[in-house]
Scaffold this motif. Structure first.
Motif, PDB file in Angstrom:
ATOM      1  N   ASP A 159      40.493 -26.782 -34.071  1.00  0.00           N
ATOM      2  CA  ASP A 159      39.253 -26.072 -33.762  1.00  0.00           C
ATOM      3  C   ASP A 159      39.487 -24.564 -33.723  1.00  0.00           C
ATOM      4  OD1 ASP A 159      36.705 -25.391 -33.017  1.00  0.00           O
ATOM      5  OD2 ASP A 159      36.877 -26.103 -30.959  1.00  0.00           O
ATOM      6  N   GLU A 160      39.120 -23.872 -34.800  1.00  0.00           N
ATOM      7  CA  GLU A 160      39.263 -22.410 -34.896  1.00  0.00           C
ATOM      8  C   GLU A 160      40.655 -21.974 -34.432  1.00  0.00           C
ATOM      9  OE1 GLU A 160      36.909 -20.321 -36.023  1.00  0.00           O
ATOM     10  OE2 GLU A 160      34.933 -21.183 -35.621  1.00  0.00           O
ATOM     11  N   PRO A 161      41.729 -22.557 -34.963  1.00  0.00           N
ATOM     12  CA  PRO A 161      43.057 -22.310 -34.389  1.00  0.00           C
ATOM     13  C   PRO A 161      43.589 -20.903 -34.606  1.00  0.00           C
ATOM     14  CG  PRO A 161      43.254 -23.550 -36.425  1.00  0.00           C
ATOM     15  CD  PRO A 161      41.789 -23.494 -36.105  1.00  0.00           C
ATOM     16  N   LEU A 162      43.006 -20.147 -35.539  1.00  0.00           N
ATOM     17  CA  LEU A 162      43.566 -18.832 -35.862  1.00  0.00           C
ATOM     18  C   LEU A 162      42.681 -17.675 -35.420  1.00  0.00           C
ATOM     19  CD1 LEU A 162      44.857 -19.575 -39.487  1.00  0.00           C
ATOM     20  CD2 LEU A 162      45.963 -20.032 -37.283  1.00  0.00           C
ATOM     21  N   SER A 163      41.584 -17.969 -34.760  1.00  0.00           N
ATOM     22  CA  SER A 163      40.598 -16.926 -34.478  1.00  0.00           C
ATOM     23  C   SER A 163      41.102 -15.875 -33.494  1.00  0.00           C
ATOM     24  CB  SER A 163      39.305 -17.547 -33.951  1.00  0.00           C
ATOM     25  OG  SER A 163      39.537 -18.255 -32.751  1.00  0.00           O
ATOM     26  N   ASN A 164      42.130 -16.194 -32.695  1.00  0.00           N
ATOM     27  CA  ASN A 164      42.651 -15.226 -31.721  1.00  0.00           C
ATOM     28  C   ASN A 164      43.804 -14.388 -32.264  1.00  0.00           C
ATOM     29  OD1 ASN A 164      40.848 -15.969 -29.705  1.00  0.00           O
ATOM     30  ND2 ASN A 164      42.189 -17.551 -28.905  1.00  0.00           N
ATOM     31  N   TYR A 190      39.523 -29.601 -39.960  1.00  0.00           N
ATOM     32  CA  TYR A 190      39.750 -28.212 -39.549  1.00  0.00           C
ATOM     33  C   TYR A 190      38.411 -27.512 -39.423  1.00  0.00           C
ATOM     34  CZ  TYR A 190      42.221 -23.641 -39.920  1.00  0.00           C
ATOM     35  OH  TYR A 190      42.749 -22.393 -39.704  1.00  0.00           O
ATOM     36  N   VAL A 191      38.186 -26.837 -38.310  1.00  0.00           N
ATOM     37  CA  VAL A 191      36.935 -26.115 -38.077  1.00  0.00           C
ATOM     38  C   VAL A 191      37.192 -24.616 -38.144  1.00  0.00           C
ATOM     39  CG1 VAL A 191      35.313 -25.439 -36.255  1.00  0.00           C
ATOM     40  CG2 VAL A 191      35.683 -27.856 -36.766  1.00  0.00           C
ATOM     41  N   THR A 192      36.366 -23.902 -38.899  1.00  0.00           N
ATOM     42  CA  THR A 192      36.461 -22.451 -38.950  1.00  0.00           C
ATOM     43  C   THR A 192      35.126 -21.855 -39.385  1.00  0.00           C
ATOM     44  OG1 THR A 192      37.685 -20.567 -39.877  1.00  0.00           O
ATOM     45  CG2 THR A 192      37.277 -22.411 -41.344  1.00  0.00           C
TER      46      THR A 192
END
Length: 356
Positions: A159-164, A190-192
């Motif tokens: 769930d949005e694993p790279l947004s940070n 994968y969610v983005t």
């Protein structure tokens, strides 16, 4: 063994609000499948339904042939990677990675072996004795991913694993995630909201809008042949130009000569031409049928992005790549505008139907 995931007429409501109205998807065994869309489109809600964190209010979800609607999250054989990593600050890297194996009462020798392999896979073995606060954001995300895959789940949910992460780390980590997924052959959902991220890692993408799937396809299909103007606008950058389609299917910008494309479907009347920046060809204004004035020019290193004002108060975005020119054009300059016509897209006035 990785599972296939079957989502059939699934519904989710919050009071009177229907977040997902009867959505259906088939995710193949071993596939990297991305749910892509803007905030509020339902992508995370759907992922949490697959995980068992949100109840399913209609329809069914199954792994292979097993319906999991009423199966608790901890019995679904899934690995989960969250946006905020969710690793334990009081545990070392090694202890974080091994946590799921301890909870599953895996024998000590096997636990040690699998933990070590997972850390090596994610290139964090040298940090095994460190605590999360001693790691960079990218290293923390590697710990979260190692913890998710060490339990050898049948389905991996992200769930949005790279947004940070910052831009450079996002590029690095999406390559890591794709490489790990391919090595393990694990079914991944994968969610983005990041279009570039989705295009770079996915086997297939479901572009979501207001709880519906606006288009389902490979990254190449979705980028080159969007099904509607929502997808064309959301994926990358697109300029929309009103055009006229005559009885023979010829397409012309209003008041200009016909372009070299024809509507493939029987249609006459106004339509919407969709043009991506890399498919705009800049020419000398003299002798050009379609011209505009450069209002902004943004240097991006490998290219210059121009915003060009054209007739009717509209604006077209164009990219000029530095490999093709020694002298970028200037703001205020009038230029001729052409197109790579095989790369154009055409939609009906509602924007819901492709005419090609």
């Amino acid at each position: 063994m990785p599972h296939s995931v079957h989502i059939r007429s699934v519904m989710k409501r919050y009071g009177d609000f229907i977040a997902i109205p009867e959505l259906s998807l088939e995710i193949k065994e071993g596939e990297f499948f991305t749910l892509l869309g803007p905030s509020g489109c339902g992508k995370t809600t759907l992922l949490r339904m697959i995980a068992g964190f949100n109840e399913i209010d209609g329809g069914e979800i199954s792994f292979d042939d097993r319906v999991i609607n009423d199966l608790p999250a901890h019995k679904r054989d899934i690995g989960m990677v969250f946006q905020n990593y969710a690793i334990f600050p009081h545990l070392t890297v090694k202890e974080n990675v091994a946590y799921g194996l301890i909870a599953r009462k895996v024998p000590a020798a096997e636990k040690e072996e699998r933990t070590q392999k997972a850390m090596e896979l994610m290139h964090i073995a040298e940090h095994s004795a460190k605590y999360p606060q001693q790691l960079s954001g990218g290293q923390q995300q590697r710990v979260a991913l190692a913890r998710a895959v060490v339990i050898e789940p049948s389905v991996l949910l992200m769930d949005e694993p790279l947004s940070n992460l910052d831009a450079k780390l996002r590029v690095e980590m999406r390559l890591v995630i794709r490489e790990v997924q391919q090595k393990l052959g694990i079914t991944t959902v994968y969610v983005t909201h990041d279009q570039e991220e989705a295009l770079s890692v996915s086997d297939r993408i479901a572009v979501m809008n207001k709880g519906h799937v606006a288009q389902l396809g490979t990254p190449l299909d979705i980028y080159l042949r969007p099904a509607n103007t929502f997808v064309a606008d959301f994926i990358g950058i697109t300029s929309f130009i009103p055009v006229q389609v005559d009885a023979e299917g010829k397409v012309a910008i209003l008041g200009k000569a016909p372009l070299g494309i024809r509507a493939a479907k029987s249609y006459t009347g106004m339509a919407i031409l969709a043009v991506r920046p890399e498919n705009v060809v800049l020419k000398d204004a003299e002798g050009s049928d379609f011209t505009g004035r450069i209002s902004t020019a943004t240097f991006l290193g490998d290219s210059v992005c121009y915003e060009i004002d054209v007739e009717g108060g509209r604006r077209i975005t164009a990219n000029q790549y530095m490999i093709n020119t020694d002298s970028p054009r200037e703001v205020g300059q009038t230029v001729g505008i052409g197109f790579l016509e095989k790369r154009l897209n055409l939609f009906d006035p509602s924007g819901e139907e492709s005419l090609l």
